[in-house]
Design a protein around this motif. Structure first.
Motif, PDB file in Angstrom:
ATOM      1  N   THR A 139       0.998 -16.397   9.673  1.00  0.00           N
ATOM      2  CA  THR A 139       0.717 -17.746  10.179  1.00  0.00           C
ATOM      3  C   THR A 139      -0.196 -18.539   9.248  1.00  0.00           C
ATOM      4  OG1 THR A 139      -1.276 -17.104  11.397  1.00  0.00           O
ATOM      5  CG2 THR A 139       0.827 -16.878  12.535  1.00  0.00           C
ATOM      6  N   THR A 140      -0.682 -17.911   8.176  1.00  0.00           N
ATOM      7  CA  THR A 140      -1.656 -18.573   7.305  1.00  0.00           C
ATOM      8  C   THR A 140      -0.971 -19.277   6.137  1.00  0.00           C
ATOM      9  OG1 THR A 140      -1.969 -16.721   5.777  1.00  0.00           O
ATOM     10  CG2 THR A 140      -3.264 -16.699   7.813  1.00  0.00           C
ATOM     11  N   SER A 141      -1.776 -20.062   5.416  1.00  0.00           N
ATOM     12  CA  SER A 141      -1.259 -20.743   4.226  1.00  0.00           C
ATOM     13  C   SER A 141      -1.676 -20.008   2.956  1.00  0.00           C
ATOM     14  CB  SER A 141      -1.801 -22.177   4.190  1.00  0.00           C
ATOM     15  OG  SER A 141      -3.211 -22.168   4.088  1.00  0.00           O
ATOM     16  N   ALA A 142      -2.198 -18.798   3.088  1.00  0.00           N
ATOM     17  CA  ALA A 142      -2.667 -18.039   1.930  1.00  0.00           C
ATOM     18  C   ALA A 142      -1.510 -17.674   0.995  1.00  0.00           C
ATOM     19  CB  ALA A 142      -3.378 -16.765   2.389  1.00  0.00           C
ATOM     20  N   VAL A 143      -1.838 -17.432  -0.270  1.00  0.00           N
ATOM     21  CA  VAL A 143      -0.827 -16.997  -1.243  1.00  0.00           C
ATOM     22  C   VAL A 143      -0.489 -15.526  -0.989  1.00  0.00           C
ATOM     23  CG1 VAL A 143      -0.348 -16.593  -3.682  1.00  0.00           C
ATOM     24  CG2 VAL A 143      -1.692 -18.609  -2.975  1.00  0.00           C
ATOM     25  N   PHE A 144       0.763 -15.217  -0.712  1.00  0.00           N
ATOM     26  CA  PHE A 144       1.220 -13.821  -0.605  1.00  0.00           C
ATOM     27  C   PHE A 144       2.734 -13.804  -0.523  1.00  0.00           C
ATOM     28  CE2 PHE A 144       0.989 -15.033   3.871  1.00  0.00           C
ATOM     29  CZ  PHE A 144       2.182 -14.531   4.360  1.00  0.00           C
ATOM     30  N   GLU A 145       3.314 -12.661  -0.825  1.00  0.00           N
ATOM     31  CA  GLU A 145       4.735 -12.434  -0.603  1.00  0.00           C
ATOM     32  C   GLU A 145       4.856 -11.411   0.525  1.00  0.00           C
ATOM     33  OE1 GLU A 145       7.282 -13.978  -1.841  1.00  0.00           O
ATOM     34  OE2 GLU A 145       5.956 -15.238  -3.065  1.00  0.00           O
ATOM     35  N   PRO A 146       5.665 -11.720   1.563  1.00  0.00           N
ATOM     36  CA  PRO A 146       5.755 -10.794   2.699  1.00  0.00           C
ATOM     37  C   PRO A 146       6.075  -9.352   2.300  1.00  0.00           C
ATOM     38  CG  PRO A 146       6.818 -12.856   3.256  1.00  0.00           C
ATOM     39  CD  PRO A 146       6.426 -12.957   1.792  1.00  0.00           C
ATOM     40  N   ASP A 147       6.891  -9.168   1.275  1.00  0.00           N
ATOM     41  CA  ASP A 147       7.300  -7.804   0.936  1.00  0.00           C
ATOM     42  C   ASP A 147       6.320  -7.114  -0.018  1.00  0.00           C
ATOM     43  OD1 ASP A 147       7.824  -9.171  -1.350  1.00  0.00           O
ATOM     44  OD2 ASP A 147       9.952  -8.632  -1.475  1.00  0.00           O
ATOM     45  N   GLN A 148       5.135  -7.735  -0.213  1.00  0.00           N
ATOM     46  CA  GLN A 148       4.117  -7.076  -1.038  1.00  0.00           C
ATOM     47  C   GLN A 148       2.838  -6.804  -0.257  1.00  0.00           C
ATOM     48  OE1 GLN A 148       3.535  -9.089  -4.804  1.00  0.00           O
ATOM     49  NE2 GLN A 148       5.741  -9.380  -5.057  1.00  0.00           N
ATOM     50  N   LEU A 149       2.844  -7.071   1.043  1.00  0.00           N
ATOM     51  CA  LEU A 149       1.642  -6.876   1.862  1.00  0.00           C
ATOM     52  C   LEU A 149       1.428  -5.398   2.180  1.00  0.00           C
ATOM     53  CD1 LEU A 149       2.201  -9.780   4.422  1.00  0.00           C
ATOM     54  CD2 LEU A 149       0.497  -9.725   2.582  1.00  0.00           C
ATOM     55  N   ASN A 150       0.157  -4.985   2.110  1.00  0.00           N
ATOM     56  CA  ASN A 150      -0.203  -3.618   2.500  1.00  0.00           C
ATOM     57  C   ASN A 150      -1.317  -3.696   3.532  1.00  0.00           C
ATOM     58  OD1 ASN A 150       1.431  -2.388   0.289  1.00  0.00           O
ATOM     59  ND2 ASN A 150      -0.076  -3.462  -0.965  1.00  0.00           N
ATOM     60  N   ILE A 169      -5.372   0.934   8.325  1.00  0.00           N
ATOM     61  CA  ILE A 169      -6.237   0.996   9.504  1.00  0.00           C
ATOM     62  C   ILE A 169      -7.009   2.300   9.409  1.00  0.00           C
ATOM     63  CG2 ILE A 169      -6.331   1.048  12.027  1.00  0.00           C
ATOM     64  CD1 ILE A 169      -3.853  -0.738  12.034  1.00  0.00           C
ATOM     65  N   ASN A 170      -8.326   2.155   9.392  1.00  0.00           N
ATOM     66  CA  ASN A 170      -9.217   3.306   9.178  1.00  0.00           C
ATOM     67  C   ASN A 170      -8.779   4.151   7.981  1.00  0.00           C
ATOM     68  OD1 ASN A 170     -10.971   2.499  11.117  1.00  0.00           O
ATOM     69  ND2 ASN A 170     -10.362   4.002  12.660  1.00  0.00           N
ATOM     70  N   GLY A 171      -8.388   3.461   6.909  1.00  0.00           N
ATOM     71  CA  GLY A 171      -8.103   4.134   5.649  1.00  0.00           C
ATOM     72  C   GLY A 171      -6.692   4.659   5.488  1.00  0.00           C
ATOM     73  N   VAL A 172      -5.878   4.575   6.525  1.00  0.00           N
ATOM     74  CA  VAL A 172      -4.489   5.047   6.440  1.00  0.00           C
ATOM     75  C   VAL A 172      -3.587   3.833   6.191  1.00  0.00           C
ATOM     76  CG1 VAL A 172      -2.618   6.237   7.633  1.00  0.00           C
ATOM     77  CG2 VAL A 172      -5.002   6.916   8.049  1.00  0.00           C
ATOM     78  N   TRP A 173      -2.829   3.859   5.082  1.00  0.00           N
ATOM     79  CA  TRP A 173      -1.992   2.700   4.715  1.00  0.00           C
ATOM     80  C   TRP A 173      -0.700   2.727   5.524  1.00  0.00           C
ATOM     81  CZ3 TRP A 173      -3.913  -1.314   2.145  1.00  0.00           C
ATOM     82  CH2 TRP A 173      -5.128  -1.113   1.478  1.00  0.00           C
ATOM     83  N   VAL A 174      -0.817   2.251   6.771  1.00  0.00           N
ATOM     84  CA  VAL A 174       0.311   2.296   7.706  1.00  0.00           C
ATOM     85  C   VAL A 174       1.405   1.292   7.359  1.00  0.00           C
ATOM     86  CG1 VAL A 174      -0.849   3.299   9.709  1.00  0.00           C
ATOM     87  CG2 VAL A 174      -1.115   0.849   9.231  1.00  0.00           C
ATOM     88  N   CYS A 175       1.074   0.295   6.544  1.00  0.00           N
ATOM     89  CA  CYS A 175       2.073  -0.672   6.080  1.00  0.00           C
ATOM     90  C   CYS A 175       1.995  -0.753   4.568  1.00  0.00           C
ATOM     91  CB  CYS A 175       1.814  -2.041   6.704  1.00  0.00           C
ATOM     92  SG  CYS A 175       2.802  -3.373   5.974  1.00  0.00           S
ATOM     93  N   LYS A 176       3.107  -0.484   3.904  1.00  0.00           N
ATOM     94  CA  LYS A 176       3.180  -0.600   2.444  1.00  0.00           C
ATOM     95  C   LYS A 176       4.332  -1.522   2.085  1.00  0.00           C
ATOM     96  CE  LYS A 176       1.204   3.872   1.083  1.00  0.00           C
ATOM     97  NZ  LYS A 176       1.501   5.174   0.442  1.00  0.00           N
ATOM     98  N   SER A 177       4.091  -2.435   1.161  1.00  0.00           N
ATOM     99  CA  SER A 177       5.121  -3.377   0.704  1.00  0.00           C
ATOM    100  C   SER A 177       5.811  -4.071   1.873  1.00  0.00           C
ATOM    101  CB  SER A 177       6.158  -2.648  -0.164  1.00  0.00           C
ATOM    102  OG  SER A 177       5.519  -2.035  -1.255  1.00  0.00           O
TER     103      SER A 177
END
Lengths: 383, 383
Positions: free
Chosen positions: B311-322, B325-333
């Motif tokens: 919902t933000t206007s920040a610079v990012f590509e959806p398929d590059q977000l990581n 939560i508490n150090g576990v990368w539950v979402c990659k790319s």
């Protein structure tokens, strides 16, 4: 009724086994023509689900012969493989219906970040095709429910032509609570450009002004399909009114079934300098958790309305603001107004009126209260 | 300790009878000099309480000899008469202390839209003046509590000089949950301009990055008073570090005592294209009610993090977000990452890390979960 109220449409709703509960989870809506004109509006979230990315492409052609909708999984944040799943869904429906996949829209709703069980979804499409019926609208509406407690349909019957629709979700369009999916159908003879303009105008003041919890979905989809089967091209304004009426009815049903809500809040901002100001102020009030809690507690806490207005960029002077709750002007000229004990908040619908004393524009935003039930429903693991 | 940890300050906290409960509700902090330099930052809400309007004027002079603070009423949205009440409060304290009212700041907290009981508040000032003590800091901190379950103080003692402070509220600065009031004192010899620059820099990355429930107060006030009683002018960076340390400590205490909260959520946005992007994304995550409910339920629901980022206007590509939560990368790319069952969320502090993969900037926003207790506490009539 529902999406099959208009001539030229068949629909079905079946249990494909996507949901572990075994309840219906796959809907199919087919436009039998003679026209296949269509328009769609989609979530403005930049993180879009695979079916949204797919259907946006389909709608660019202005033709849709069928819509496949599933509950039990949003197919959002599932990467390239998730997009392949949506593509395979459209291809499967295309094969079964003898159409091109490029004219088949797909919509999904459910948990983000999980792949769909394609071994169940694809056979479900065959099952749905076998059950297609001009009376299948209700079953289709039932099959797209997730946390909805009731299915939602609406119809506007006019002189020889009809607009009908179904919706799921306890949410909204621009911002979405859970996924909101809506399919509208009409047998009016209107081309894709006409449908697009009508749909955008109608959603702007209906679904887009529902703001239950400020959370924008990755999957929101509203489609309008026109078969032309009535042979009638209605006057533009009459058609716009009918589409608006069905959208308004469905939007009100979404608010009435919002997760955990005990109050429906109608926020009307009046005497704003512009419509944009009115909408900005209305949304700010709708998203104020403290006010939503107060309304849950039947407390006419107008101070929280003023603090919400104060965060906006709208034109107003703090000492000219007036606020009414259920018709009692509890705040006048930015200060204490009529006796708050006069406010009767026992009924489900609560009306908040914010008078900005800055112009002649207005807008209505619909929201809900914030309740312990909302917290419970959305705290459950993987809800 | 608290505001009397630094030399040159006395304070008191008394029960004036503003609160019906009879608990302490009036605090007085007096700068005994030799200097009276001061700086302040206030709510950015355009609907400002009378004491904020008053104190903003006082601070323009760069000198404050005393601060009168009351709980039990915010004196917000009370019109011209409410402003007269604040003025009378400053005049009364000026008389009792033999100072000019134009150098007396006032801060109030409590319900919006009610006049203060001046027949109780004014005599309370006499009582507080009589009890002024160089050991009165704790009592002052106790007297400004509203829904706070504990009083909040912090001290940074350096080589010959000290910064101390007290805070109330379960909230924040730019956006404020309940009213947040903070008084910081130092015996360092720093002029008003130096205090102002230091305070703005410190609050920008501490109180201003606390976002418990997105609701901005009408009364937020942070004051920094310098007596110069140590006779020491510290190096600028050392002074800035000490003020920042006290602000950071108090901000963390506010989050830890937020209304109804069961989890403190540390949201770190990394690899953003700019600091503004990082803050925008952090706030969007902090304000997502669905995520806040999920964290309450100890559900590592990363899909809700992605939908908030979208919902933000920040610079990012959806398929590059990581997302971790508490150090576990539950979402990659932008898609499913490590096993969510690896995430341990039993402890009160929960860390959400959002990697935008778009640059080298970062920011930390602190928030809380959304609970049934929050709803209950804020649904009560006139809370």
């Amino acid at each position: 009724m529902s999406v099959t109220a208009a001539k030229g449409f068949t629909a079905a709703g079946v249990a494909a086994g996507i949901k572990e509960s075994g309840t219906p989870d796959l809907a199919l809506v087919v436009n039998q023509g003679p026209n296949l004109a269509a328009a769609g509006v989609f979530t403005s979230n930049r993180v879009k689900a695979a079916p949204v990315l797919w259907s946006e492409q389909v709608l660019k052609g202005g033709q849709v012969c069928a819509v496949v909708l599933n509950s039990g999984g949003a197919n959002a944040c599932t990467g390239p493989l998730g997009f392949q799943d949506t593509h395979a869904t459209a291809e499967k429906a295309a094969d079964a219906l003898g159409h091109s996949a490029g004219e088949i829209a797909v919509a999904s709703t459910g948990l983000i970040g999980l792949r769909l069980p394609m071994d169940k979804l694809l056979p479900g499409i065959d099952k749905a095709v076998a059950e297609l019926s001009p009376h299948g609208g209700e079953k289709a509406a039932i099959a797209i429910k997730t946390t909805d407690t009731v299915h939602k349909t609406a119809v506007a019957a006019r002189d020889g032509w009809t607009v009908g629709g179904m919706a799921k979700g306890a949410g909204m369009l621009a911002p979405g609570l859970a996924t909101m999916l809506v399919v509208l159908t009409t047998d009016a003879d209107v081309d894709a450009a006409g449908l697009d303009a009508t749909l955008r105008a109608a959603t702007r003041t209906t679904f887009d002004r529902v703001d239950s919890d400020g959370c924008m979905s990755t999957n929101d989809t509203v489609l309008l399909l026109a078969s032309g089967a009535s042979g009638i091209t209605p006057p533009q304004q009459e058609f716009a009114d009918a589409v608006h009426a069905v959208c308004d009815d469905l939007a009100r049903q979404l608010i009435g079934d919002a997760e955990g809500a005990s109050k429906d809040i109608r926020i009307e901002v009046v005497n704003a300098a512009s419509e944009d100001d009115a909408v900005e102020v209305g949304r700010s009030i709708a998203r104020n958790n403290l006010l939503k809690c107060a309304i849950h507690g039947e407390d006419p806490n107008w101070g929280r309305v003023l603090s919400a207005i104060g965060t906006t960029s709208a034109v107003f002077e703090p000492d000219q603001l007036n606020v009414a709750i259920n018709g009692v002007w509890v705040c006048k000229s930015g200060s204490v107004g009529e006796d708050r004990d006069l406010v009767d908040m026992r009924f489900r619908e609560v009306r908040v009126t914010a008078d900005l004393a800055a112009g002649s524009h207005s807008a209505v935003i619909w929201s809900n209260d914030l309740t312990a039930d909302y917290v419970r429903e959305n705290s459950a693991y993987s809800s």
